[in-house]
Design a protein around this motif. Structure first.
Motif, PDB file in Angstrom:
ATOM      1  N   GLY A 173      74.625  54.728  51.565  1.00  0.00           N
ATOM      2  CA  GLY A 173      75.224  54.478  50.409  1.00  0.00           C
ATOM      3  C   GLY A 173      76.306  55.474  49.899  1.00  0.00           C
ATOM      4  O   GLY A 173      77.481  55.182  49.577  1.00  0.00           O
ATOM      5  N   GLN A 174      75.740  56.685  50.122  1.00  0.00           N
ATOM      6  CA  GLN A 174      76.578  57.958  49.746  1.00  0.00           C
ATOM      7  C   GLN A 174      78.109  57.924  50.608  1.00  0.00           C
ATOM      8  O   GLN A 174      78.921  58.282  49.977  1.00  0.00           O
ATOM      9  N   ILE A 175      77.863  57.320  51.891  1.00  0.00           N
ATOM     10  CA  ILE A 175      79.089  57.302  52.573  1.00  0.00           C
ATOM     11  C   ILE A 175      80.360  56.352  51.896  1.00  0.00           C
ATOM     12  O   ILE A 175      81.306  56.676  51.761  1.00  0.00           O
ATOM     13  N   ALA A 176      79.752  55.391  51.433  1.00  0.00           N
ATOM     14  CA  ALA A 176      80.601  54.332  50.474  1.00  0.00           C
ATOM     15  C   ALA A 176      81.148  55.008  49.540  1.00  0.00           C
ATOM     16  O   ALA A 176      82.203  54.564  48.752  1.00  0.00           O
ATOM     17  N   ALA A 177      80.085  55.902  48.912  1.00  0.00           N
ATOM     18  CA  ALA A 177      80.472  56.363  47.572  1.00  0.00           C
ATOM     19  C   ALA A 177      81.651  57.195  47.733  1.00  0.00           C
ATOM     20  O   ALA A 177      82.814  57.340  46.995  1.00  0.00           O
ATOM     21  N   LYS A 178      81.659  58.197  48.712  1.00  0.00           N
ATOM     22  CA  LYS A 178      82.507  59.053  48.920  1.00  0.00           C
ATOM     23  C   LYS A 178      83.825  58.864  49.702  1.00  0.00           C
ATOM     24  O   LYS A 178      84.890  59.513  49.708  1.00  0.00           O
ATOM     25  N   HIS A 179      83.718  58.008  50.679  1.00  0.00           N
ATOM     26  CA  HIS A 179      84.862  57.621  51.461  1.00  0.00           C
ATOM     27  C   HIS A 179      85.281  56.222  51.308  1.00  0.00           C
ATOM     28  O   HIS A 179      84.696  55.108  50.914  1.00  0.00           O
ATOM     29  N   GLU A 180      86.647  55.680  51.755  1.00  0.00           N
ATOM     30  CA  GLU A 180      87.088  54.272  51.681  1.00  0.00           C
ATOM     31  C   GLU A 180      86.497  53.556  52.935  1.00  0.00           C
ATOM     32  O   GLU A 180      87.613  53.469  53.783  1.00  0.00           O
ATOM     33  N   VAL A 181      85.195  53.515  52.946  1.00  0.00           N
ATOM     34  CA  VAL A 181      84.615  52.881  54.018  1.00  0.00           C
ATOM     35  C   VAL A 181      83.735  51.978  53.639  1.00  0.00           C
ATOM     36  O   VAL A 181      82.787  52.119  52.564  1.00  0.00           O
ATOM     37  N   ASP A 182      83.754  50.768  54.085  1.00  0.00           N
ATOM     38  CA  ASP A 182      82.598  49.660  53.634  1.00  0.00           C
ATOM     39  C   ASP A 182      81.076  49.988  54.537  1.00  0.00           C
ATOM     40  O   ASP A 182      81.732  50.157  55.696  1.00  0.00           O
TER      41      ASP A 182
END
Ligand code: SAM
Ligand code: SF4
Length: 325
Positions: A173-182
């Protein structure tokens, strides 16, 4: 064109190779699968001909997959050629990300619209174990690099595996929180080696995310060209998606057909049958005859999969690496 149940079929997944540089345990047996010979897989000119004819029937979104598509030489030029065809709107790629370094710029110049990166754990040791030797740092770096290209839609696909990555849901979930990545959580399908694993269902993943990040807000309208449903969390740069064939069967909205590396056009992932377009091409069938075969495959697309019923006649016996996911 519409199938006999009225679904609009506009998306084709094309597997360009059955080979892969990794050995994800749920996708391929550890000893690998006997690879097809070079003359058994579709040539690029054959793929282009099929896409050209299919685009005349309304196929407008193409996903290049494998095996690992980036192990096939010159796949970038194929992507460019497909993108240049009349009627093709979007060409995207599904990859394990380990070979992206060095080819990303070229892929973007060829017109690639999006990349889905498969990543099921963020832990180096677990990744090596799951993939048969892969280096997770390469994939993490590739995700950050792709996220830096504004025109490139980047997604991370996580197959939810019970007892393996259910403790990493919030880290993903943190990846989507920090980057414009779904970041999309996919329920494990009982195909090939996948039958030997249990999945974590959408509701469990969602509960875990909401406990950590607060209430999820459904994203209205269409996002992407597939069956994923998306949610927004406050303060996130990217979205969270779910592809849940088991707990939320989405067959009524299914819009896809699949072309295997061996040239079989498959109307549904679960069933082994399809139209042998390679045989038709190589015995000199006319474009009209090929079009008729594609039309028939689309029209006869089954109503739905029966993953949860078991014992279906004509079930797919191939491994996912041979089909393309
Ligand atoms: N090598 C590329 C990759 O890993 O993205 C493309 C091919 S791979 C077969 C395509 C997708 O299928 C991957 O995201 C993989 O995780 C997924 N996949 C493989 N077996 C699966 C299964 N049994 N259930 C759900 N997804 C599966
Ligand atoms: Fe290879 Fe992709 Fe299958 Fe992993 S999921 S073995 S990377 S084809």
């Amino acid at each position: 064109m519409k199938d006999k149940y009225g679904r609009n079929i506009d998306y084709m997944r094309i597997s360009v190779t059955d080979r892969c540089n990794l050995r994800c345990r749920y996708c391929m047996p550890e000893c690998g699968v006997e690879s097809m010979g070079h003359d058994e897989i579709l040539r690029f000119d054959e793929i282009l001909k099929i896409v050209k004819i299919a685009s005349g029937l309304g196929i407008e979104n193409i996903k290049i997959t494998g095996g690992e598509p980036l192990v096939r030489r010159d796949v970038t030029s194929l992507i460019g050629d497909i993108k240049a065809l009349d009627g093709i709107r979007k060409v995207t790629l599904t990859t394990n990300g380990s070979l992206l370094e060095g080819s990303l710029k070229e892929l973007i110049s060829a017109g690639l619209d999006g990349i889905n990166m498969s990543l099921d754990t963020l832990d180096a040791w677990k990744y090596r174990e799951l993939t048969g030797g892969g280096d997770v740092e390469k994939v993490k770096a590739a995700i950050v690099k792709c996220a830096g290209y504004p025109g490139l839609k980047t997604k991370v696909n996580v197959v939810s595996i019970l007892g393996f990555n259910d403790d990493e849901i919030t880290s993903f979930g943190q990846i989507a929180a920090k980057h414009e990545v779904d970041v999309r959580f996919i329920e494990m399908m009982p195909i090939g080696m996948g039958r030997e694993f249990d999945t974590v269902y959408q509701n469990t993943v969602m509960n875990c995310l909401e406990n950590r990040f607060g209430k999820a807000m459904p994203v209205c309208g269409k996002r992407g060209s597939g069956p994923a449903v998306y949610y927004d969390f406050e303060g996130f740069k990217g979205k969270i998606g779910f592809i849940s064939p088991l707990s939320h069967r989405f067959c009524e909205q299914c819009n896809r057909i699949r072309l295997t590396a061996g040239g079989l056009l498959k109307p549904c992932l679960q069933y082994g049958g399809g139209m042998d377009l390679k045989a038709a091409l190589r015995c000199g069938k006319s474009d009209g005859a090929l079009e008729e075969m594609i039309r028939t495959a689309i029209f006869q697309k089954p109503l739905r999969h029966e993953f949860c019923s078991g014992g279906v006649t004509g079930e797919e016996a191939r491994f996912m690496s041979e089909i393309g996911g």
